[in-house]
Write a protein that holds these residues in place. Structure first.
Motif, short mmCIF file in Angstrom:
data_model
loop_
_atom_site.label_atom_id
_atom_site.label_comp_id
_atom_site.label_asym_id
_atom_site.label_seq_id
_atom_site.Cartn_x
_atom_site.Cartn_y
_atom_site.Cartn_z
N VAL A 133 46.12 -27.24 119.04
CA VAL A 133 45.14 -26.60 118.15
C VAL A 133 43.82 -27.35 118.09
N ASP A 134 43.83 -28.61 118.53
CA ASP A 134 42.60 -29.37 118.31
C ASP A 134 42.14 -30.17 119.53
N SER A 135 42.87 -31.26 119.85
CA SER A 135 42.25 -32.24 120.75
C SER A 135 42.11 -31.77 122.19
N GLY A 139 36.43 -30.73 124.70
CA GLY A 139 35.83 -31.70 125.61
C GLY A 139 35.56 -33.08 125.05
N LYS A 140 36.09 -33.40 123.86
CA LYS A 140 35.93 -34.79 123.40
C LYS A 140 37.02 -35.63 124.04
N THR A 141 36.60 -36.66 124.78
CA THR A 141 37.57 -37.55 125.41
C THR A 141 37.21 -38.97 125.00
N ILE A 215 38.83 -20.54 116.13
CA ILE A 215 37.88 -21.19 115.20
C ILE A 215 37.22 -22.37 115.91
N LYS A 216 38.04 -23.16 116.60
CA LYS A 216 37.47 -24.33 117.27
C LYS A 216 36.47 -23.91 118.34
N ALA A 217 36.85 -22.88 119.12
CA ALA A 217 35.97 -22.40 120.20
C ALA A 217 34.62 -21.96 119.63
N GLU A 229 26.83 -28.33 113.28
CA GLU A 229 27.91 -27.42 112.86
C GLU A 229 29.32 -27.93 113.22
N ARG A 230 29.47 -28.49 114.42
CA ARG A 230 30.80 -28.94 114.85
C ARG A 230 31.36 -30.02 113.94
N GLN A 231 30.46 -30.74 113.25
CA GLN A 231 30.93 -31.83 112.39
C GLN A 231 31.83 -31.32 111.27
N LYS A 232 31.74 -30.01 110.99
CA LYS A 232 32.62 -29.46 109.95
C LYS A 232 34.10 -29.59 110.34
N LEU A 233 34.35 -29.71 111.66
CA LEU A 233 35.74 -29.91 112.11
C LEU A 233 36.28 -31.26 111.65
N ASN A 234 35.40 -32.09 111.11
CA ASN A 234 35.84 -33.41 110.65
C ASN A 234 36.24 -33.42 109.19
N PHE A 235 36.45 -32.24 108.60
CA PHE A 235 36.92 -32.21 107.21
C PHE A 235 38.22 -33.06 107.11
#
Ligand code: GLY
Length: 341
Positions: A133-135, A139-141, A215-217, A229-235
């Protein structure tokens, strides 16, 4: 089967469905990759699926690289070992890496793919709920440094992500809870219906994974390089990372995110930054899935550890807070203000 397009700089698909792993060889052919393949996995996953995947890719020229399991091996040393193996096996820039495993394998193998010959293609085959669902998507490695989590890395998008629910059959219950931390996060920041689905009995896992990936896409398409905007994934993550570190990584990532969401939401409610009731709802849901409550963790004790988080620009920090359940915003402040709040 569900297929979700990730509209990153170079778009790719995430396919989700039982038995999808069996289509991996043809999917690789469709990517135009006919050369060598390096399968990178860890000891745990390798023991369960290493032979099966190598046999599945049997017609191809496969080299198999196994790393040690565990957060302490998410390191530059492990990346260096992988790079040496790729070089020994004479992989070229047109060859392919397949990352088979959970979030650590995906992050480390993806980083090796970003570095090797200045970048080779890779495919993510996540075997945990958290990685599905996430990692594995976005593309974050990268790897951890002594100063904190994920402090060295690169954006390197996969060419394809294959999420096969059959891998979850062997997933320990504790790992499932870990994934639920990220699943609940998606509902909190972007989809109240998902939270309602999670609160009700039953609910198809394929549908839940697919909704999280959608949602992630969406966040990745809006902000691939994590500037807003992507920083919201860091909730839940700023405190979550601090909790992981404070516990010497005894509290795993997804569970730490679960505690982090509870603590930050309670903190924000007490300051009128989030409407009352959100923290209760998160607590009810994380309890429903048997996740850690983390009663001993308080925001006030964690800001200092969070100050080493990579998301800090100078002494500024962006916290992700809830406007309401299913909607989030970035709250910009400073570590000094937080320590005095
Ligand atoms: N896990 C957060 C992100 O990919 O941006």
């Amino acid at each position: 089967m569900k297929k979700i397009r990730v509209n990153a700089g170079r778009p790719y698909d995430v396919v989700i469905g039982k038995g999808e792993i069996n289509n991996l060889p043809s999917a690789i052919n469709k990517l135009g990759k006919s050369g060598k393949i390096a399968v990178v996995t860890d000891r745990n996953v390798g023991g369960l699926y290493g032979e099966k995947i190598t046999a599945l890719l049997g017609g191809k020229d496969v080299c198999y690289v196994e790393i040690e399991s565990g957060e302490e091996h998410k390191s530059m040393n492990t990346v260096a070992d992988i790079l040496e193996k790729l070089a020994e096996n004479k992989l070229t820039r047109s060859d392919l890496i397949v990352a088979l495993g959970g979030g650590i394998v995906g992050d480390v193998a993806g980083f090796a793919a970003a570095c090797y010959l200045r970048g080779v293609d890779f495919v993510q085959v996540p075997t945990t709920l958290l990685a599905m669902v996430d990692s594995s998507v976005g593309g974050k490695t990268g790897v951890n440094l002594s100063a904190g989590k994920n402090l060295a890395g690169a954006f390197h998008q996969p060419r394809l992500v294959v999420c096969d629910e059959d891998f979850l059959a062997t997933l320990p219950q504790e790992e499932f809870k870990n994934g639920m931390g990220e699943v609940i996060k998606y509902g909190c920041i972007a989809d109240k219906d998902l939270l309602e689905k999670l609160s009700s009995p039953g609910g198809g896992l394929e549908e839940i994974i697919a909704r999280c990936v959608e949602i992630k896409a969406d966040f990745v398409a809006k902000d691939e390089f994590d500037n807003g905007e992507r920083q919201k994934l860091n909730f839940g993550h700023t405190l979550g990372h601090a909790i992981e570190k404070a516990s010497g990584f005894a509290v795993p990532h997804g569970q730490a995110v679960g505690i982090g969401m509870r603590v930050i939401c309670r903190w924000a409610e007490e300051r009128g930054l989030t409407p009352k009731g959100c923290a209760d709802a998160i607590e009810a849901l994380t309890d429903k899935f048997g996740m850690l409550k983390g009663e001993n963790y308080r925001a006030e004790d964690l800001w200092n550890i969070a100050a080493n988080d990579k998301k800090l620009k100078g002494k500024n920090i962006s916290l992700v807070l809830l406007k309401e359940l299913g909607s989030s915003y970035l709250y910009k402040t400073t570590i000094d203000a937080l320590e005095n709040s």
